[in-house]
Design a protein around this motif. Sequence first.
Motif, short mmCIF file in Angstrom:
data_model
loop_
_atom_site.label_atom_id
_atom_site.label_comp_id
_atom_site.label_asym_id
_atom_site.label_seq_id
_atom_site.Cartn_x
_atom_site.Cartn_y
_atom_site.Cartn_z
N THR A 168 63.22 35.49 25.27
CA THR A 168 63.06 35.07 24.04
C THR A 168 64.26 33.75 24.03
O THR A 168 64.00 33.39 22.64
CB THR A 168 64.66 35.97 23.72
N THR A 169 64.52 33.31 24.87
CA THR A 169 65.08 31.68 24.90
C THR A 169 63.85 30.68 24.64
O THR A 169 64.53 29.68 24.08
CB THR A 169 65.69 31.04 26.10
N ILE A 223 61.05 31.04 23.00
CA ILE A 223 60.70 30.99 21.32
C ILE A 223 62.00 30.79 20.80
O ILE A 223 60.95 29.34 19.68
CB ILE A 223 60.86 33.12 20.75
N GLY A 224 63.11 30.29 21.14
CA GLY A 224 64.61 29.96 19.83
C GLY A 224 64.00 28.13 19.98
O GLY A 224 64.22 27.57 19.58
N THR A 266 62.46 38.70 30.30
CA THR A 266 62.87 38.46 28.39
C THR A 266 63.81 37.94 28.13
O THR A 266 63.47 37.71 26.98
CB THR A 266 63.88 40.65 28.69
N HIS A 267 65.16 37.34 28.47
CA HIS A 267 65.33 36.61 27.88
C HIS A 267 65.08 35.56 28.38
O HIS A 267 65.71 34.00 27.57
CB HIS A 267 67.47 36.52 29.17
#
Length: 471
Positions: free
Chosen positions: A261-262, A264-265, A257-258
Amino acid sequence: MIAILKKYKHYLNSYQLFILLGILTLVPFLLLSFFNHPATDDYYFSYYSKLYTATESPFWMYNNVGGRYFANTILCFNPVYFDCTYLFKILPILLLIFFCFSVYTFISSILDEASKSKKIAFTGLIFSLFLYQLPDSCSAFYWMPGAISYQLSLSLSLLGFAFLTQFYKTKKVIRLLFAALFLIGSLGCNEITIVLTLMFLYFIALHSIFILKKINLPLLLIIIIATGFSAFAILAPGNAIRAKAIPVPHEFIYSVTHSITTSIGFLLKWLPIILICSLFFVDILYKKIALVKNKSIFINPLLAFGVLFSVLFFGFFPGFWINKNVLPDRAINTVYFFFILATIYLLVCTLHYLNTKHQFVIQLTSTSKYVLGSIIFISMFSNTPIYTAYRDLLTGKASKYSQEMDNRLDLIVNSTTKKVVVPALKNQPETIFKPIIMGLTTNIKDWKNEELSQYFAKEIVVQPTDSTFTE
């Protein structure tokens, strides 16, 4: 800056803009090299090279520190070991030139029919893009443990893929041998390069099997060699020792999950400028696409985007899996560079898809190129690592830092007492000095202090400038 724009405004609406940008971005980093100094791990590697001898210390490192067999071997022979600290001013220059050379060689292996000026421009594109959003310029070229472990591995990887490409064009076995040797070197530098290099090799192999319907034996040989040396690096006894020293529970769901999200950023942060700059080369790319006989190498843009996102995901995943945290900036440098290459591949696949499926060709007018070129030129020098490099150079901060470091070294070497208190650095040029990995502290037990103290056989601390001091 305005004067430069007026003088070279004809460059702003053609690919030649990136020849100019490549030169202007390279110059300050080359000049800053003359103010570089050794720090922390440079003394650490030199200490063990003298303790075990330089030829034995790489084996000790492999068994006790980590499996980066190629990078650790080079670092054991770093200039501190030979008491030639002035070479620290030469090494960044060599790394920068070698990086440019490797990019040019890689581009030439793909765009072999393009003119030299176009190859240089493409090299300038990749080089300027790399420095434009570079997470950590200090570790990339000036802090040698970071530069050798990460930046050098990028150059070696590029040469490996360049020679592999040349092998398929010339069928000369010597090219395949050089490809294997360069890849072996790059895989022995850091774990992120291992992950991303294997990802690309496996992707090419799967593409060959399922799309081209054939087994590529030379590629299979390269994959076997790369996988074997990757395992040799990952399974090193030194890695197991380090893991026991800093035990962190591995959580798969957390890491996934991290990582997403990382990814995508960073995708939203990095992608736009790369695509905008690459638009100046669409004419060159269209000509290359037309010359390629086997069009199956241009996959569906959605799949190409999946490859692009995979670079981010698999690049960031090891950090969350091993340390439950994002990678250090020096490792993100590697992810970013592979991301640049994957983005250009995505653009090529998109151009081919739009042309063949929808008969749509992207064309930029001279006016639109001029506007975009002006924006790109200005943005390259606005609060970027390139701007910071010029600032550190032109304000004199780098030269003053160099003088302070010379004085600090003289004080340590000439001190007759066991404990040496050195003055805090007043000048800390961001491009060539990163406090978190290079700055000494008031604590003798801090790892940075310990590494210098161990090498010089003296207790070294910094005289604080105030109660909240940190160097």
